[in-house]
Write an enzyme that holds these catalytic residues in place. Structure first.
Site, PDB file in Angstrom:
ATOM      1  N   ASP A  68      37.311  27.373   5.604  1.00 11.64           N
ATOM      2  CA  ASP A  68      38.650  27.364   6.182  1.00 11.64           C
ATOM      3  C   ASP A  68      39.744  27.513   5.125  1.00 11.64           C
ATOM      4  O   ASP A  68      39.479  27.439   3.920  1.00 11.64           O
ATOM      5  CB  ASP A  68      38.861  26.071   6.995  1.00 11.64           C
ATOM      6  CG  ASP A  68      38.355  24.829   6.270  1.00 11.64           C
ATOM      7  OD1 ASP A  68      38.145  24.889   5.050  1.00 11.64           O
ATOM      8  OD2 ASP A  68      38.168  23.798   6.928  1.00 11.64           O
ATOM      9  N   ASN A 137      37.531  12.362  12.753  1.00 10.28           N
ATOM     10  CA  ASN A 137      37.426  12.556  14.205  1.00 10.28           C
ATOM     11  C   ASN A 137      36.242  13.463  14.568  1.00 10.28           C
ATOM     12  O   ASN A 137      36.170  13.987  15.666  1.00 10.28           O
ATOM     13  CB  ASN A 137      38.734  13.136  14.760  1.00 10.28           C
ATOM     14  CG  ASN A 137      39.075  14.485  14.131  1.00 10.28           C
ATOM     15  OD1 ASN A 137      38.304  15.011  13.328  1.00 10.28           O
ATOM     16  ND2 ASN A 137      40.216  15.041  14.482  1.00 10.28           N
ATOM     17  N   HIS A 139      35.474  16.382  13.130  1.00 12.64           N
ATOM     18  CA  HIS A 139      35.649  17.831  12.986  1.00 12.64           C
ATOM     19  C   HIS A 139      34.759  18.385  11.872  1.00 12.64           C
ATOM     20  O   HIS A 139      34.409  17.686  10.925  1.00 12.64           O
ATOM     21  CB  HIS A 139      37.125  18.229  12.811  1.00 12.64           C
ATOM     22  CG  HIS A 139      37.748  17.931  11.494  1.00 12.64           C
ATOM     23  ND1 HIS A 139      38.848  17.121  11.349  1.00 12.64           N
ATOM     24  CD2 HIS A 139      37.464  18.371  10.237  1.00 12.64           C
ATOM     25  CE1 HIS A 139      39.195  17.070  10.088  1.00 12.64           C
ATOM     26  NE2 HIS A 139      38.375  17.815   9.382  1.00 12.64           N
ATOM     27  N   GLU A 144      38.640  21.230  15.427  1.00 11.70           N
ATOM     28  CA  GLU A 144      39.114  19.931  15.893  1.00 11.70           C
ATOM     29  C   GLU A 144      38.533  19.621  17.281  1.00 11.70           C
ATOM     30  O   GLU A 144      38.112  20.533  18.001  1.00 11.70           O
ATOM     31  CB  GLU A 144      40.645  19.971  15.998  1.00 11.70           C
ATOM     32  CG  GLU A 144      41.350  20.121  14.663  1.00 11.70           C
ATOM     33  CD  GLU A 144      41.457  18.815  13.889  1.00 11.70           C
ATOM     34  OE1 GLU A 144      40.574  17.938  14.033  1.00 11.70           O
ATOM     35  OE2 GLU A 144      42.421  18.664  13.124  1.00 11.70           O
TER      36      GLU A 144
HETATM   37  C1  GLP Z   1      39.150  18.679   5.899  1.00 14.79           C
HETATM   38  C2  GLP Z   1      38.380  20.007   5.769  1.00 14.79           C
HETATM   39  C3  GLP Z   1      36.941  19.847   6.149  1.00 14.79           C
HETATM   40  C4  GLP Z   1      36.410  18.591   5.496  1.00 14.79           C
HETATM   41  C5  GLP Z   1      37.039  17.383   6.143  1.00 14.79           C
HETATM   42  C6  GLP Z   1      36.655  16.070   5.488  1.00 14.79           C
HETATM   43  O1  GLP Z   1      40.113  18.672   6.873  1.00 14.79           O
HETATM   44  N1  GLP Z   1      38.936  21.095   6.508  1.00 14.79           N
HETATM   45  O2  GLP Z   1      36.207  20.994   5.780  1.00 14.79           O
HETATM   46  O3  GLP Z   1      35.037  18.502   5.656  1.00 14.79           O
HETATM   47  O4  GLP Z   1      38.424  17.507   6.234  1.00 14.79           O
HETATM   48  O5  GLP Z   1      37.332  15.919   4.291  1.00 14.79           O
HETATM   49  P1  GLP Z   1      36.923  14.888   3.175  1.00 14.79           P
HETATM   50  O6  GLP Z   1      35.670  15.376   2.600  1.00 14.79           O
HETATM   51  O7  GLP Z   1      38.059  14.913   2.192  1.00 14.79           O
HETATM   52  O8  GLP Z   1      36.783  13.571   3.849  1.00 14.79           O
END
Ligand code: GLP
Length: 241
Positions: A68, A137, A139, A144
């Site tokens: 992304d 959440n 995702h 989302e």
């Molecule tokens: C972000 C990214 C995801 C990631 C998630 C968790 O929003 N778009 O690809 O896996 O949140 O992030 P983190 O690893 O910092 O907890």
């Protein structure tokens, strides 16, 4: 089928993930890796840089597609996911820059941005190993919670929960972009192997629902239950222990 590997802590997760990725690249030197950003893979990328410096892993034939990118952020913006990848991995290893793909955050026309990215994934012949984190959440990528599972790359409005979680990387909340381009759940599910990393107490609820809850677009990661080859590396906190 989801296989769960209980890890001690973040360091243990990063170590095992690095071993697995090294094995993947030994077995198939020209693998296409689906890569993720966020805090979860930072330790893994550090270990891969170290392994590269020691001559233990070679990226010369590797191709990467990131999950992304924030809509509206330029690659040179330190908050962009392209910048993150350059800093954490790409510029430290022998990967060819033209073999690294991240959705184009500067493309204003979302249809073009998404269509182009799906074409890239197709041209590469799909993803051999997809790395994932998980949002609080549930995702994955920036898919989302919603009423239906997405298929291809699409533009999303980020939820309040995600904006709040990602605020830590920005100076002010107003600076967190509200939209992003993300690979769809369909493309993620088509990856041949999936490796999901989960660390910390704030992931425990999402991890539990992903593993044991119903398959529902309200918790996008639950769709991984349909995949044949998912390995979840989770630490004790993320498993609620
Ligand atoms: C972000 C990214 C995801 C990631 C998630 C968790 O929003 N778009 O690809 O896996 O949140 O992030 P983190 O690893 O910092 O907890």
């Amino acid at each position: 089928m989801i296989q769960l590997c209980r890890c001690r802590d973040y360091e243990d997760i990063s170590q095992r993930a690095a071993e697995l990725l090294t094995a993947q690249l030994t077995w198939k030197k020209d693998s296409t890796l689906g890569l993720a950003t966020g805090g979860s893979p930072v330790g893994l990328y550090r270990k891969l840089r170290e392994r590269f410096a020691e001559g233990l892993v070679d990226f010369s034939e590797v191709k990467t597609v990131n999950l992304d990118e924030y809509r509206g952020l330029a690659p040179e913006n330190p908050q962009s996911y392209r910048y993150f990848m350059e800093e954490n991995l790409f510029r430290h290893v022998n990967i060819h820059p033209e073999n690294t793909y991240v959705p184009n955050g500067l493309e204003k026309d979302s249809e073009t941005a998404c269509r182009d990215y799906d074409a890239v994934i197709q041209r590469l012949g799909g993803i051999d190993l997809q790395l994932l984190g998980i949002g609080r959440n549930g995702h994955i990528g920036f898919n989302e919670p919603s009423d239906q599972f997405s298929s291809g790359t699409h533009c999303v409005k980020l939820s309040e929960n995600t904006i709040e979680a990602n605020q830590r990387f920005f100076e002010r909340r107003e600076e967190v972009p509200t939209e992003a381009y993300t690979m769809g759940c369909g493309a993620i599910l088509r990856a041949r192997r999936i490796l999901l990393l989960a660390s910390g107490r704030d992931k425990a609820e999402a991890v539990h629902a992903m593993l044991y809850g119903p398959i529902t677009p309200q918790l996008p990661a639950s769709i991984l239950q349909l995949h044949e080859n998912v390995l979840v590396l989770a630490d004790e906190e993320a498993l609620g222990q």
